[in-house]
Enzyme design. Structure first.
Site, short mmCIF file in Angstrom:
data_model
loop_
_atom_site.label_atom_id
_atom_site.label_comp_id
_atom_site.label_asym_id
_atom_site.label_seq_id
_atom_site.Cartn_x
_atom_site.Cartn_y
_atom_site.Cartn_z
N GLU A 155 7.35 2.70 -2.14
CA GLU A 155 8.13 1.36 -1.99
C GLU A 155 7.42 0.10 -2.73
O GLU A 155 6.22 0.10 -2.54
CB GLU A 155 8.25 1.15 -0.49
CG GLU A 155 9.30 -0.18 -0.22
CD GLU A 155 10.41 -0.11 -0.89
OE1 GLU A 155 11.11 0.72 -0.92
OE2 GLU A 155 10.87 -1.13 -1.85
N ARG A 158 8.42 -6.80 -1.92
CA ARG A 158 7.26 -7.72 -1.56
C ARG A 158 7.81 -8.14 -0.46
O ARG A 158 9.05 -8.86 -0.08
CB ARG A 158 7.57 -8.73 -2.63
CG ARG A 158 7.01 -8.38 -4.07
CD ARG A 158 7.48 -9.41 -5.06
NE ARG A 158 8.87 -9.70 -5.05
CZ ARG A 158 9.73 -10.42 -5.79
NH1 ARG A 158 9.11 -11.47 -6.32
NH2 ARG A 158 10.98 -10.57 -5.57
N GLU A 159 6.83 -8.46 0.72
CA GLU A 159 7.12 -9.18 1.63
C GLU A 159 7.69 -10.64 1.28
O GLU A 159 7.34 -11.15 0.54
CB GLU A 159 6.26 -9.30 2.49
CG GLU A 159 5.70 -8.20 3.55
CD GLU A 159 4.25 -8.13 4.11
OE1 GLU A 159 4.14 -9.24 4.66
OE2 GLU A 159 4.11 -7.05 4.33
N LYS A 211 2.52 4.33 -7.41
CA LYS A 211 2.11 3.17 -6.44
C LYS A 211 0.96 2.54 -6.52
O LYS A 211 0.83 1.35 -6.61
CB LYS A 211 2.74 3.78 -5.00
CG LYS A 211 2.36 2.91 -3.87
CD LYS A 211 3.46 1.68 -4.26
CE LYS A 211 2.86 0.40 -3.23
NZ LYS A 211 3.63 -0.77 -3.31
N PHE A 256 2.45 -13.10 -11.77
CA PHE A 256 1.18 -12.79 -11.75
C PHE A 256 0.11 -13.43 -12.15
O PHE A 256 -0.94 -12.89 -12.35
CB PHE A 256 0.75 -11.24 -11.34
CG PHE A 256 1.71 -10.52 -10.10
CD1 PHE A 256 1.28 -10.71 -8.87
CD2 PHE A 256 3.09 -10.15 -10.44
CE1 PHE A 256 2.04 -10.12 -7.80
CE2 PHE A 256 3.90 -9.73 -9.11
CZ PHE A 256 3.25 -9.86 -7.97
N GLY A 260 -5.50 -18.81 -7.83
CA GLY A 260 -5.51 -19.28 -6.46
C GLY A 260 -6.48 -18.81 -5.78
O GLY A 260 -7.43 -18.42 -6.60
N CYS A 267 -1.08 -4.93 1.15
CA CYS A 267 -0.94 -3.82 0.16
C CYS A 267 -2.22 -3.97 -0.81
O CYS A 267 -2.77 -3.13 -0.94
CB CYS A 267 0.20 -3.98 -0.55
SG CYS A 267 1.73 -3.42 0.59
N ARG A 334 -2.39 -10.29 7.26
CA ARG A 334 -3.28 -9.20 6.99
C ARG A 334 -4.04 -9.76 5.62
O ARG A 334 -3.57 -9.94 4.51
CB ARG A 334 -2.65 -7.86 6.90
CG ARG A 334 -2.10 -7.37 7.98
CD ARG A 334 -1.37 -6.09 7.96
NE ARG A 334 0.01 -6.25 7.61
CZ ARG A 334 0.80 -5.14 7.58
NH1 ARG A 334 0.49 -4.00 7.79
NH2 ARG A 334 2.19 -5.31 7.40
P1 NAD Z 1 3.80 -1.80 9.56
O1 NAD Z 1 2.29 -1.67 10.41
O2 NAD Z 1 4.37 -3.24 9.75
O3 NAD Z 1 4.65 -0.82 10.46
C1 NAD Z 1 4.41 0.49 10.76
C2 NAD Z 1 5.42 1.11 11.95
O4 NAD Z 1 5.12 2.07 12.30
C3 NAD Z 1 4.69 0.19 13.14
O5 NAD Z 1 5.94 -0.72 13.78
C4 NAD Z 1 4.30 1.22 14.23
O6 NAD Z 1 4.74 0.97 15.47
C5 NAD Z 1 5.07 2.52 13.46
N1 NAD Z 1 4.67 4.03 13.91
C6 NAD Z 1 3.27 4.73 13.62
N2 NAD Z 1 3.47 5.72 13.89
C7 NAD Z 1 4.55 5.73 14.53
C8 NAD Z 1 5.16 7.10 14.82
N3 NAD Z 1 4.39 8.24 14.99
N4 NAD Z 1 6.60 7.12 15.29
C9 NAD Z 1 7.06 6.04 15.33
N5 NAD Z 1 6.62 4.99 14.68
C10 NAD Z 1 5.41 4.75 14.37
O7 NAD Z 1 3.33 -1.30 8.46
P2 NAD Z 1 4.17 -1.62 6.74
O8 NAD Z 1 3.77 -2.96 6.37
O9 NAD Z 1 5.65 -1.44 7.09
O10 NAD Z 1 3.59 -0.62 5.99
C11 NAD Z 1 4.22 1.04 6.05
C12 NAD Z 1 3.90 1.57 4.77
O11 NAD Z 1 4.39 0.95 3.71
C13 NAD Z 1 2.39 1.49 4.49
O12 NAD Z 1 1.78 2.59 3.87
C14 NAD Z 1 2.22 0.29 3.39
O13 NAD Z 1 1.06 0.57 2.55
C15 NAD Z 1 3.42 0.72 2.61
N6 NAD Z 1 4.02 -0.49 1.95
C16 NAD Z 1 3.90 -1.61 2.57
C17 NAD Z 1 4.61 -2.72 1.83
C18 NAD Z 1 4.51 -4.12 2.55
O14 NAD Z 1 4.86 -5.08 1.84
N7 NAD Z 1 4.22 -4.40 3.66
C19 NAD Z 1 5.12 -2.72 0.71
C20 NAD Z 1 5.34 -1.28 0.05
C21 NAD Z 1 4.73 -0.35 0.69
#
Ligand code: NAD
Length: 443
Positions: A155, A158-159, A211, A256, A260, A267, A334
């Site tokens: 994925e 971007r947040e 990724k 980018f 800053g 990420c 984070r």
């Molecule tokens: P997050 O911590 O916000 O969410 C993860 C969720 O998974 C939590 O709510 C947790 O309670 C749940 N969880 C964990 N184990 C579980 C299980 N066994 N059953 C059910 N729920 C479970 O994480 P995120 O920011 O959404 O990131 C998730 C993944 O996506 C990571 O690998 C991250 O690197 C990737 N990613 C994140 C972003 C971003 O912008 N945040 C963008 C691209 C990719």
């Protein structure tokens, strides 16, 4: 349409689940955090993500989207199961796969019919094969040989712009060697596929590498312009002009290239560390990435130290910091540069008046160690009141248009540090303030 379960309803899982439902799929989002699920069932979004509430409401109302803490039922009823759990860094920088393994084993202990398991979490190269093994071990324990395929579908959202990004991606990456699984994935992404969104099919390892390589490249680009900015400060060049002219070169691109106080977030820091670790493990040191990681840490500290060098001893001084999230339009702190900066300034003896439009709740626990030095303000002007300096840390839109005369009157001393270069030096000077931007010499 495929029936989909999404395990993990965090930033990525909630947005993916809601948007996949918007594409016409039936989606059930699962999380083992009950509190989160109860909120979502009531239509309350546990994270700050603009536009997500409307997508959730729309799809919940028409019955295409639901939320549960019951993994068993969700997985059993689905044809496609996304894994979107966290992959936080361990002490040596590698991605911690405990949550991915737990999710994979849960799936393996539940599935009874052919299922496509899609890894959306960011994971080291080779994890897709591990997921296959974990699932196989669990199905074998039940004496079953259930057919399944594992797909890597990283994925790139971007947040802060996650809904737009998920629904308008630059590309969709599908890593799989199974034609059956690839066809099912085309169905899942049918509306984007028909819109001719670039759709890249490759093997598991390449998808996983795409990724990490993409995120590391962006982190390098940010770090590069930060170093150029630092050099501009010493040489009299203006980094904004430099970046603008560089960005006009189609081979470079303007994104980018904004200097800053270093990158943060969930990420870039963890993905660069994980890629560097993969390099070390494979005896192919990723020198550029290794250097980027260290340079970025220095950049965060540099921003804080610059404030000290301009103002002298900070002991007993009061500083107003605006913006705590790692970027605008999110409550995510984070690895936010704001944490490093706040901790450094507080340890120098400064009192901090802090404000962020979305991250105040996060800030209260993330800045626990320095809470005695912190006042959490109610808005930007409350934060400025009586401070010896204003520091813009994160460029929320509402900080771009401050009433500078009001700011001048509220401040006890006229220091204005613009760590995101969102103001023109002259307008700050005209308001009677002293301007300190990034990469412009401030002379
Ligand atoms: P997050 O911590 O916000 O969410 C993860 C969720 O998974 C939590 O709510 C947790 O309670 C749940 N969880 C964990 N184990 C579980 C299980 N066994 N059953 C059910 N729920 C479970 O994480 P995120 O920011 O959404 O990131 C998730 C993944 O996506 C990571 O690998 C991250 O690197 C990737 N990613 C994140 C972003 C971003 O912008 N945040 C963008 C691209 C990719």
């Amino acid at each position: 349409m495929a029936k989909i379960a999404v395990i993990g309803t965090g930033y990525v899982g909630s947005v993916s689940g809601a948007c996949l439902a918007d594409f016409g799929n039936h989606v059930i989002c699962v999380d083992n955090n009950n509190e989160k699920i109860e909120m979502l069932k009531k239509g309350i979004i546990p994270i700050y993500e603009p536009g997500l509430d409307a997508v959730v409401a729309r799809n919940t109302a028409c019955g295409r989207l639901s939320f549960t803490a019951d993994t068993q039922t969700a997985v059993k009823e689905s044809d496609v199961v996304f894994i979107a759990v966290g992959t936080p860094p361990t002490c040596d920088g590698s991605a911690d796969l405990v949550y991915v393994e737990a999710a994979a084993r849960q799936i393996g202990s539940i599935i009874e019919k052919y299922t496509v398991i899609v890894n959306k979490s960011t994971v080291p190269v080779g994890t897709g094969r591990k997921v296959t093994n974990w699932i196989s071990e669990e199905t074998a324990k039940r004496g079953l040989s259930v057919g399944f395929d594992v797909v890597s579908n990283p994925e790139f959202l971007r947040e802060g712009a996650a809904v737009y990004d998920f629904t308008h991606p630059d590309r969709i990456v599908i890593g799989s060697e199974s034609e059956r699984a690839r066809n099912i994935m085309k169905d899942v992404y049918r509306s984007l596929y028909l819109n001719e969104t670039p759709y890249i099919e490759t093997n598991l390892e390449s998808a996983e590498m795409i990724k990490y390589a993409s995120n590391a490249f962006l982190a390098v680009k940010i770090t590069f312009i930060n170093e150029i900015a630092n050099l501009c400060e010493k040489t009299g060049a203006n980094v904004q002009d430099v970046a603008r002219a560089m960005g006009k070169d189609g081979r470079i691109g303007s994104k980018f290239l904004h200097p800053g106080p270093g990158y943060g977030g969930s990420c870039f820091p963890k993905d660069t560390k994980a890629l560097a670790k993969i390099g070390r493990d494979n005896n192919e040191i990723q020198n550029i990435v290794e250097t980027t990681i260290n340079t970025n840490e220095n950049q965060k500290l540099r921003a804080a130290k610059n404030i000290e060098s301009v103002m002298g001893s900070l002991s007993g001084k009061t500083l107003c910091l605006l913006g705590l999230a790692f970027k605008p339009n999110t409550d995510d702190m984070r690895e936010s540069p704001a944490i490093t900066i706040c901790e450094y300034l507080a340890n120098c003896g400064a009192v901090l008046r802090l404000y962020d439009p979305a991250a105040m709740k996060e800030a209260r626990w993330r800045l626990k160690t320095i809470e005695k030095s912190v006042y959490f303000a109610t808005d930007e002007y409350d934060a400025v009141r009586g401070a010896d300096a204003l520091v813009i840390v994160t460029e929320w839109n509402q900080f771009r248009n401050l009433d500078l005369y009001k700011v001048k009157n509220l401040l006890a001393s006229p220091y204005f540090f613009d760590l995101r270069n969102i103001y023109k030096k002259q307008e700050i000077l005209t308001a009677g303030l002293l301007y300190f931007g990034i990469g412009s010499g401030n002379k």
